[in-house]
Design a protein around this motif. Structure first.
Motif, PDB file in Angstrom:
ATOM      1  N   LEU A   1      -1.961   5.907  11.384  1.00 17.48           N
ATOM      2  CA  LEU A   1      -0.935   6.860  11.792  1.00 17.48           C
ATOM      3  C   LEU A   1      -1.454   7.814  12.870  1.00 17.48           C
ATOM      4  CD1 LEU A   1       0.729   7.628   8.352  1.00 17.48           C
ATOM      5  CD2 LEU A   1       1.631   6.244  10.225  1.00 17.48           C
ATOM      6  N   SER A   2      -2.717   8.183  12.779  1.00 19.27           N
ATOM      7  CA  SER A   2      -3.306   9.044  13.805  1.00 19.27           C
ATOM      8  C   SER A   2      -3.388   8.330  15.147  1.00 19.27           C
ATOM      9  CB  SER A   2      -4.701   9.496  13.387  1.00 19.27           C
ATOM     10  OG  SER A   2      -4.640  10.257  12.211  1.00 19.27           O
TER      11      SER A   2
ATOM     12  N   GLY B   1      -1.512   5.823  16.126  1.00 15.72           N
ATOM     13  CA  GLY B   1      -0.136   5.662  16.604  1.00 15.72           C
ATOM     14  C   GLY B   1       0.416   6.947  17.200  1.00 15.72           C
ATOM     15  N   GLY B   2       0.151   8.065  16.559  1.00 21.26           N
ATOM     16  CA  GLY B   2       0.580   9.351  17.094  1.00 21.26           C
ATOM     17  C   GLY B   2      -0.133   9.691  18.386  1.00 21.26           C
TER      18      GLY B   2
ATOM     19  N   ALA C   1       1.993   1.676  13.923  1.00 19.37           N
ATOM     20  CA  ALA C   1       1.108   2.339  12.967  1.00 19.37           C
ATOM     21  C   ALA C   1       1.753   2.402  11.585  1.00 19.37           C
ATOM     22  CB  ALA C   1       0.783   3.740  13.461  1.00 19.37           C
ATOM     23  N   LEU C   2       3.042   2.660  11.554  1.00 19.20           N
ATOM     24  CA  LEU C   2       3.743   2.702  10.269  1.00 19.20           C
ATOM     25  C   LEU C   2       3.734   1.331   9.595  1.00 19.20           C
ATOM     26  CD1 LEU C   2       5.297   4.617   8.436  1.00 19.20           C
ATOM     27  CD2 LEU C   2       7.379   3.928   9.621  1.00 19.20           C
TER      28      LEU C   2
ATOM     29  N   SER D   1       0.217   0.723   8.353  1.00 17.50           N
ATOM     30  CA  SER D   1      -0.120   1.558   7.199  1.00 17.50           C
ATOM     31  C   SER D   1       0.559   1.062   5.921  1.00 17.50           C
ATOM     32  CB  SER D   1       0.249   3.021   7.456  1.00 17.50           C
ATOM     33  OG  SER D   1       1.644   3.174   7.464  1.00 17.50           O
ATOM     34  N   SER D   2       1.680   0.377   6.075  1.00 20.62           N
ATOM     35  CA  SER D   2       2.336  -0.163   4.882  1.00 20.62           C
ATOM     36  C   SER D   2       1.597  -1.393   4.348  1.00 20.62           C
ATOM     37  CB  SER D   2       3.791  -0.519   5.184  1.00 20.62           C
ATOM     38  OG  SER D   2       3.855  -1.625   6.063  1.00 20.62           O
TER      39      SER D   2
ATOM     40  N   ASP E   1      -4.559   4.273   6.178  1.00 23.83           N
ATOM     41  CA  ASP E   1      -3.207   4.700   6.557  1.00 23.83           C
ATOM     42  C   ASP E   1      -3.272   5.891   7.513  1.00 23.83           C
ATOM     43  OD1 ASP E   1      -2.283   2.776   4.859  1.00 23.83           O
ATOM     44  OD2 ASP E   1      -1.683   4.160   3.269  1.00 23.83           O
TER      45      ASP E   1
ATOM     46  N   PRO F   1       3.875   4.685  17.128  1.00 25.46           N
ATOM     47  CA  PRO F   1       4.080   5.103  15.738  1.00 25.46           C
ATOM     48  C   PRO F   1       4.722   4.015  14.865  1.00 25.46           C
ATOM     49  CG  PRO F   1       4.782   6.828  17.220  1.00 25.46           C
ATOM     50  CD  PRO F   1       4.475   5.626  18.061  1.00 25.46           C
TER      51      PRO F   1
END
Length: 109
Positions: free
Chosen positions: A68-69, A71-72, A51-52, A55-56, A64, A48
């Motif tokens: 995030l998906s 990473g989760g 991924a964060l 996404s930034s 994004d 995560p």
């Protein structure tokens, strides 16, 4: 124990038992379980976090959401994988103990 030592092969079996170090076996088991947990925790936190970060850097909402998906999903898979790693460690430790028992039994014959 002298009766066992004088019986056929009993002295060799006692030598094998004397050579077995429970503290070393416990340390090996502890180290294996610790490595499994550290691996799980690093992927569960790193997925995560990566991924964060990604996404930034992307301007699009769909990208994004994709990052995030993923990473989760990586965090979820690492947590689900922990019982499998634990079972693998227990199986390896069981093989070590089974080899020890086989060696003792072979020396007793």
């Amino acid at each position: 124990t002298t009766a066992l030592a004088t019986a056929g092969g009993g002295g060799a079996a006692l030598a094998v038992v004397d050579e077995f170090r429970p503290a070393a076996a416990a340390a090996l088991l502890d180290d294996e379980i610790r490595q499994a947990i550290v691996g799980m925790a690093s992927v569960a936190a790193g997925g995560p976090a990566g991924a964060l970060l990604l996404s930034s850097l992307t301007p699009n909402f769909l990208e994004d959401l994709l990052f995030l998906s993923v990473g989760g999903l990586a965090a979820y898979v690492s947590v689900i994988n922990l019982p499998l790693r634990r079972a693998e460690v227990k199986q390896r430790f069981g093989k070590i103990l089974q080899n020890f028992l086989t060696d003792v039994q072979a020396r007793m014959e």
